[in-house]
Design a protein around this motif. Structure first.
Motif, PDB file in Angstrom:
ATOM      1  N   LYS A  76      10.107  -7.416  -8.533  1.00 35.98           N
ATOM      2  CA  LYS A  76      10.890  -6.368  -9.182  1.00 35.98           C
ATOM      3  C   LYS A  76       9.977  -5.217  -9.557  1.00 35.98           C
ATOM      4  N   GLY A  77      10.526  -4.009  -9.573  1.00 39.23           N
ATOM      5  CA  GLY A  77       9.756  -2.853 -10.000  1.00 39.23           C
ATOM      6  C   GLY A  77       9.419  -1.872  -8.896  1.00 39.23           C
ATOM      7  N   GLY A  78       9.796  -2.157  -7.659  1.00 40.73           N
ATOM      8  CA  GLY A  78       9.524  -1.235  -6.563  1.00 40.73           C
ATOM      9  C   GLY A  78      10.618  -0.183  -6.438  1.00 40.73           C
ATOM     10  N   ALA A  79      10.330   0.879  -5.710  1.00 47.92           N
ATOM     11  CA  ALA A  79      11.307   1.938  -5.453  1.00 47.92           C
ATOM     12  C   ALA A  79      11.191   2.374  -3.995  1.00 47.92           C
ATOM     13  N   VAL A  80      12.284   2.890  -3.459  1.00 44.32           N
ATOM     14  CA  VAL A  80      12.285   3.377  -2.085  1.00 44.32           C
ATOM     15  C   VAL A  80      11.191   4.433  -1.935  1.00 44.32           C
ATOM     16  N   GLY A  81      10.375   4.282  -0.891  1.00 45.88           N
ATOM     17  CA  GLY A  81       9.291   5.217  -0.624  1.00 45.88           C
ATOM     18  C   GLY A  81       7.956   4.808  -1.198  1.00 45.88           C
ATOM     19  N   ASP A  82       7.946   3.832  -2.105  1.00 50.08           N
ATOM     20  CA  ASP A  82       6.673   3.369  -2.671  1.00 50.08           C
ATOM     21  C   ASP A  82       5.796   2.768  -1.579  1.00 50.08           C
ATOM     22  N   PRO A  83       4.499   3.061  -1.604  1.00 46.00           N
ATOM     23  CA  PRO A  83       3.588   2.445  -0.635  1.00 46.00           C
ATOM     24  C   PRO A  83       3.314   0.987  -1.018  1.00 46.00           C
ATOM     25  N   ILE A  84       3.322   0.123  -0.018  1.00 52.82           N
ATOM     26  CA  ILE A  84       3.023  -1.286  -0.223  1.00 52.82           C
ATOM     27  C   ILE A  84       1.882  -1.657   0.711  1.00 52.82           C
ATOM     28  N   GLU A  85       0.892  -2.373   0.191  1.00 49.33           N
ATOM     29  CA  GLU A  85      -0.275  -2.768   0.983  1.00 49.33           C
ATOM     30  C   GLU A  85      -0.429  -4.280   0.943  1.00 49.33           C
ATOM     31  N   ILE A  86      -0.630  -4.869   2.120  1.00 49.05           N
ATOM     32  CA  ILE A  86      -0.945  -6.293   2.234  1.00 49.05           C
ATOM     33  C   ILE A  86      -2.366  -6.380   2.786  1.00 49.05           C
ATOM     34  N   ALA A  87      -3.193  -7.193   2.142  1.00 47.65           N
ATOM     35  CA  ALA A  87      -4.573  -7.381   2.600  1.00 47.65           C
ATOM     36  C   ALA A  87      -4.925  -8.858   2.539  1.00 47.65           C
ATOM     37  N   TRP A  88      -5.686  -9.325   3.535  1.00 52.07           N
ATOM     38  CA  TRP A  88      -6.176 -10.701   3.498  1.00 52.07           C
ATOM     39  C   TRP A  88      -7.676 -10.725   3.735  1.00 52.07           C
ATOM     40  N   THR A  89      -8.283 -11.821   3.266  1.00 57.82           N
ATOM     41  CA  THR A  89      -9.699 -12.102   3.508  1.00 57.82           C
ATOM     42  C   THR A  89      -9.771 -13.548   3.967  1.00 57.82           C
ATOM     43  N   ASP A  90     -10.574 -13.811   5.009  1.00 57.85           N
ATOM     44  CA  ASP A  90     -10.660 -15.191   5.488  1.00 57.85           C
ATOM     45  C   ASP A  90     -11.980 -15.843   5.107  1.00 57.85           C
ATOM     46  N   ASN A  91     -12.127 -17.102   5.484  1.00 53.15           N
ATOM     47  CA  ASN A  91     -13.300 -17.886   5.084  1.00 53.15           C
ATOM     48  C   ASN A  91     -14.589 -17.453   5.781  1.00 53.15           C
ATOM     49  N   THR A  92     -14.497 -16.565   6.765  1.00 53.26           N
ATOM     50  CA  THR A  92     -15.707 -16.072   7.435  1.00 53.26           C
ATOM     51  C   THR A  92     -16.108 -14.692   6.906  1.00 53.26           C
ATOM     52  N   GLY A  93     -15.328 -14.161   5.957  1.00 52.51           N
ATOM     53  CA  GLY A  93     -15.620 -12.848   5.393  1.00 52.51           C
ATOM     54  C   GLY A  93     -14.876 -11.707   6.063  1.00 52.51           C
ATOM     55  N   GLU A  94     -14.138 -11.998   7.123  1.00 52.02           N
ATOM     56  CA  GLU A  94     -13.340 -10.955   7.774  1.00 52.02           C
ATOM     57  C   GLU A  94     -12.185 -10.579   6.860  1.00 52.02           C
ATOM     58  N   SER A  95     -11.710  -9.346   7.003  1.00 48.33           N
ATOM     59  CA  SER A  95     -10.555  -8.913   6.227  1.00 48.33           C
ATOM     60  C   SER A  95      -9.717  -7.950   7.050  1.00 48.33           C
ATOM     61  N   GLN A  96      -8.484  -7.812   6.644  1.00 44.44           N
ATOM     62  CA  GLN A  96      -7.546  -6.929   7.333  1.00 44.44           C
ATOM     63  C   GLN A  96      -6.556  -6.420   6.297  1.00 44.44           C
ATOM     64  N   SER A  97      -6.067  -5.212   6.471  1.00 45.01           N
ATOM     65  CA  SER A  97      -5.034  -4.697   5.584  1.00 45.01           C
ATOM     66  C   SER A  97      -4.101  -3.785   6.370  1.00 45.01           C
ATOM     67  N   ALA A  98      -2.917  -3.621   5.816  1.00 44.73           N
ATOM     68  CA  ALA A  98      -1.927  -2.725   6.410  1.00 44.73           C
ATOM     69  C   ALA A  98      -1.047  -2.185   5.302  1.00 44.73           C
ATOM     70  N   THR A  99      -0.459  -1.024   5.540  1.00 46.22           N
ATOM     71  CA  THR A  99       0.437  -0.424   4.553  1.00 46.22           C
ATOM     72  C   THR A  99       1.774  -0.063   5.194  1.00 46.22           C
ATOM     73  N   ALA A 100       2.778   0.015   4.352  1.00 40.25           N
ATOM     74  CA  ALA A 100       4.122   0.414   4.770  1.00 40.25           C
ATOM     75  C   ALA A 100       4.786   1.023   3.548  1.00 40.25           C
ATOM     76  N   GLU A 101       6.003   1.543   3.723  1.00 40.44           N
ATOM     77  CA  GLU A 101       6.773   2.069   2.603  1.00 40.44           C
ATOM     78  C   GLU A 101       7.992   1.201   2.386  1.00 40.44           C
TER      79      GLU A 101
END
Length: 104
Positions: A76-101
Motif C-alpha cells: 500500500k502507498g503507491g501511486a500511478v506513475g511512481d517509479p518502482i525498482e527491483i534489485a537482486w544480489t546473488d551469492n557470487t556478488g553479481e547484482s541486477q536491477s530494473a525499474t518500471a512505473e
C-alpha cells in the motif's frame, strides 16, 4: 545473463507487483550429466523493491528457489506513475536491477 521484467498495477489503494528474473539458480547439489562434476552454487540471495527510493519489500532467498524465479507481492502507498525498482544480489556478488512505473 540476467534480466528483470516488472509489472506494477495500482488497484484501489493496493499496488500489485509481478516480476520475472532470469537467473540460473543452482543449488550446488546437482551434478553435470556429462562430466559428473558438481555444478557450483549460484543463486539469488537478496531481493529488494523500492518505490520512490523507499524500501517496500525485502526478502532473503537460498538455493531452494527455481531457475528464472517469479515473484509477486502487494503493498500500500503507491501511486500511478511512481517509479518502482527491483534489485537482486546473488551469492557470487553479481547484482541486477530494473525499474518500471506503476500503472493504473
Amino acid at each position: 545473463m540476467s534480466d528483470i521484467k516488472i509489472r506494477a498495477k495500482l488497484e484501489g489503494d493496493e499496488t500489485t507487483v509481478k516480476c520475472l528474473m532470469s537467473h540460473p539458480m543452482e543449488t550446488g547439489l546437482r551434478k553435470d550429466s556429462k562430466t559428473n562434476e558438481v555444478i557450483p552454487a549460484h543463486f539469488i540471495r537478496e531481493v529488494v523493491c523500492k518505490v520512490k527510493g523507499a524500501v517496500v519489500m525485502k526478502t532473503s532467498w537460498s538455493g531452494g528457489v527455481s531457475k528464472n524465479p517469479y515473484l509477486s507481492f502487494k503493498f500500500k502507498g503507491g501511486a500511478v506513475g511512481d517509479p518502482i525498482e527491483i534489485a537482486w544480489t546473488d551469492n557470487t556478488g553479481e547484482s541486477q536491477s530494473a525499474t518500471a512505473e506503476i500503472s493504473g
